[in-house]
Design a protein around this motif. Structure first.
Motif, short mmCIF file in Angstrom:
data_model
loop_
_atom_site.label_atom_id
_atom_site.label_comp_id
_atom_site.label_asym_id
_atom_site.label_seq_id
_atom_site.Cartn_x
_atom_site.Cartn_y
_atom_site.Cartn_z
N ASP A 1 -0.14 25.52 -11.65
CA ASP A 1 1.21 25.52 -12.22
C ASP A 1 1.29 24.55 -13.40
O ASP A 1 0.47 23.63 -13.52
CB ASP A 1 2.24 25.08 -11.18
CG ASP A 1 2.29 26.01 -9.97
OD1 ASP A 1 1.67 27.09 -10.02
OD2 ASP A 1 2.93 25.63 -8.97
N THR B 1 4.51 22.55 -15.99
CA THR B 1 5.94 22.31 -16.16
C THR B 1 6.30 22.25 -17.64
O THR B 1 5.51 21.79 -18.47
CB THR B 1 6.37 21.00 -15.48
OG1 THR B 1 5.51 19.94 -15.90
CG2 THR B 1 6.30 21.13 -13.96
N ILE C 1 7.00 32.15 -23.88
CA ILE C 1 8.13 31.40 -23.35
C ILE C 1 9.05 31.05 -24.52
O ILE C 1 8.57 30.64 -25.58
CB ILE C 1 7.67 30.10 -22.65
CG1 ILE C 1 6.77 30.42 -21.46
CG2 ILE C 1 8.88 29.28 -22.20
CD1 ILE C 1 6.06 29.20 -20.90
N CYS D 1 12.40 28.67 -25.23
CA CYS D 1 13.29 27.68 -24.62
C CYS D 1 14.11 27.00 -25.71
O CYS D 1 13.85 27.17 -26.91
CB CYS D 1 12.49 26.64 -23.84
SG CYS D 1 11.49 25.54 -24.88
N ALA E 1 15.01 31.33 -16.28
CA ALA E 1 14.55 30.47 -15.19
C ALA E 1 15.68 30.06 -14.26
O ALA E 1 15.50 29.99 -13.05
CB ALA E 1 13.86 29.23 -15.77
N GLU F 1 16.46 32.88 -11.99
CA GLU F 1 15.36 33.13 -11.05
C GLU F 1 15.41 32.17 -9.86
O GLU F 1 15.40 32.61 -8.72
CB GLU F 1 14.02 32.98 -11.78
CG GLU F 1 13.75 34.04 -12.84
CD GLU F 1 13.50 35.41 -12.24
OE1 GLU F 1 12.52 35.56 -11.49
OE2 GLU F 1 14.29 36.32 -12.52
N SER G 1 11.05 33.31 -19.88
CA SER G 1 9.61 33.60 -19.83
C SER G 1 9.42 35.09 -19.59
O SER G 1 10.23 35.73 -18.91
CB SER G 1 8.93 32.79 -18.74
OG SER G 1 9.48 33.07 -17.46
N THR H 1 8.30 32.05 -12.22
CA THR H 1 9.09 30.82 -12.25
C THR H 1 9.21 30.28 -10.83
O THR H 1 9.71 30.97 -9.94
CB THR H 1 10.50 31.08 -12.82
OG1 THR H 1 10.38 31.76 -14.07
CG2 THR H 1 11.23 29.77 -13.04
N LYS H 2 8.76 29.05 -10.62
CA LYS H 2 8.73 28.50 -9.27
C LYS H 2 9.86 27.51 -8.99
O LYS H 2 10.28 27.36 -7.84
CB LYS H 2 7.37 27.83 -9.02
CG LYS H 2 6.20 28.82 -9.02
CD LYS H 2 4.95 28.21 -8.46
CE LYS H 2 3.86 29.25 -8.28
NZ LYS H 2 2.65 28.67 -7.64
N PHE I 1 13.41 25.32 -11.08
CA PHE I 1 14.19 25.04 -12.29
C PHE I 1 15.19 23.94 -11.97
O PHE I 1 15.87 23.97 -10.94
CB PHE I 1 14.95 26.28 -12.76
CG PHE I 1 15.82 26.03 -13.97
CD1 PHE I 1 15.28 26.08 -15.24
CD2 PHE I 1 17.16 25.72 -13.82
CE1 PHE I 1 16.06 25.82 -16.36
CE2 PHE I 1 17.96 25.46 -14.93
CZ PHE I 1 17.40 25.52 -16.20
N ALA J 1 11.40 23.61 -16.02
CA ALA J 1 10.95 24.68 -15.13
C ALA J 1 9.49 24.48 -14.78
O ALA J 1 8.71 23.97 -15.58
CB ALA J 1 11.15 26.05 -15.79
N LEU K 1 6.24 26.69 -13.88
CA LEU K 1 5.81 28.06 -14.11
C LEU K 1 4.34 28.23 -13.74
O LEU K 1 3.59 27.25 -13.68
CB LEU K 1 6.01 28.44 -15.57
CG LEU K 1 7.43 28.33 -16.14
CD1 LEU K 1 7.40 28.17 -17.65
CD2 LEU K 1 8.26 29.55 -15.76
#
Length: 347
Positions: free
Chosen positions: A99, A101, A262, A264, A286, A289, A312, A318-319, A321, A337, A339
């Motif tokens: 992952d 960030t 991505i 942002c 995010a 999600e 994204s 997305t894990k 946020f 986030a 990711l």
């Protein structure tokens, strides 16, 4: 209707007015601001419309009146808009070492003009970023300063305008930057920058956007008279029309990229707007999600304004946020986030 008291008849009339206005707001994300510049401002009021419809629904429900169906149907039809406004907590997604960030933060020139009372705002921001330690860090309204440095990032791309304080944007990364550039907006001091980052065997493109500012102070103390209201309304409609062109330039640029992408940054517009819909496209928001609460990213008094985003494409999962709305050292709050790049087996 005949069985309603005079007060309930008045309430139902107001309910119908709010319903019509809400349906108008539902349609506005599909109407270009350049065609309907004044109407586009109304998208900022959609959260209020949703809250009023909920209150009307509860009012009629407590009386067991069939009039509750009016706002009930409106809320059901706008369920996707509600998810952009408020999210209930999501279950945590398992994290792995693969992952990464990403943080996006409009730092407002590190409080150069003392907009916030904390005279140590620059140091606070530096310490905060160091504590969160994102792998990718995107700053909007960035101004280089001898007092603010981020040496633990080996790679960086800083874009500065030729103004007095060299303000602009910056992308700091723990991953090598193999390419970089900017998208210039006509007749605007705002822009988009991007960097292609090498993460393992993958190359990721990250766009940091700072769309046309609407120039509304977070806390307005002066009296808002009719003349000032007209000026604010005109300024907003002009800004949204400019944002449409800027969004088109960003989307066209993104379409030429073959890397996982991505986007942002500071959109300066709500999640109910045409500009948001244009830039997001089929990407994932995010906050929608895995976010929670209102996701307020702009320090506007009494109103949960969410105008900063992390989008994204489907190459990412997305894990988590977070919106750090307890950290007040700018007019914006940092968002971050977690990711992961998905493999073909994951899809």
């Amino acid at each position: 209707m005949k069985k309603l008291s005079w007060f309930n008849k008045l309430v139902f009339f107001l309910n119908m007015v709010v319903t019509v206005l809400t349906f108008v707001a539902y349609v506005l994300p599909f109407l270009a601001p350049k065609v309907f510049p004044i109407l586009s401002v109304f998208t900022l009021l959609l959260p209020l419309m949703l809250v009023l419809n909920f209150l009307f629904f509860i009012y009629w429900l407590l009386q067991f009146k069939k009039q509750m169906l009016l706002s009930g149907i409106v809320l059901l039809l706008g369920i996707t808009f509600i998810n952009k406004f408020y999210k209930f907590s999501q279950e945590n997604v398992p994290q792995t070492q693969e992952d990464f960030t990403l943080m996006s933060y409009n730092v407002r020139m590190f409080n150069l003009y003392r907009w916030v009372p904390d005279i140590n705002a620059k140091d606070s921001i530096k310490q905060f970023v160091g504590k969160q330690d994102p792998d990718i860090l995107c700053f909007q309204e960035y101004a280089p300063s001898d007092d603010v440095y981020f040496n633990h990032y080996k790679y960086k791309y800083i874009f500065s305008r030729n103004d007095r304080y060299k303000t602009g944007q910056a992308i700091f990364s723990k991953f090598p930057i193999v390419d970089k550039g900017s998208i210039k907006f006509p007749k605007s001091s705002n822009n988009v920058i991007y960097a292609d980052l090498k993460k393992g065997n993958d190359t990721i493109r990250v766009y940091s956007m700072h769309m046309q500012s609407i120039k509304i102070a977070p806390d307005i103390h002066e009296k808002i008279d009719e003349e000032k209201s007209k000026r604010i309304f005109k300024r907003l409609s002009e800004a949204f029309a400019k944002q449409q062109l800027q969004a088109e330039l960003l989307v066209a640029h993104k379409q030429q990229c073959n890397y996982p992408t991505i986007i942002c940054g500071d959109l300066n517009n709500s999640a109910f707007s045409y500009v948001y819909r244009s830039i997001k496209g089929d990407m994932n928001d995010a906050f929608e999600e895995v976010g929670s609460g209102f996701g307020k990213s702009y320090n506007f008094k009494y109103y949960p304004a969410r105008i900063d985003y992390i989008f994204s494409d489907n190459n990412f999962q997305t894990k988590s946020f977070n919106t750090f709305n307890g950290f007040v050292n700018s007019d914006h709050f940092p968002i971050m986030a977690r990711l992961a790049i998905t493999t073909k087996e994951d899809k």
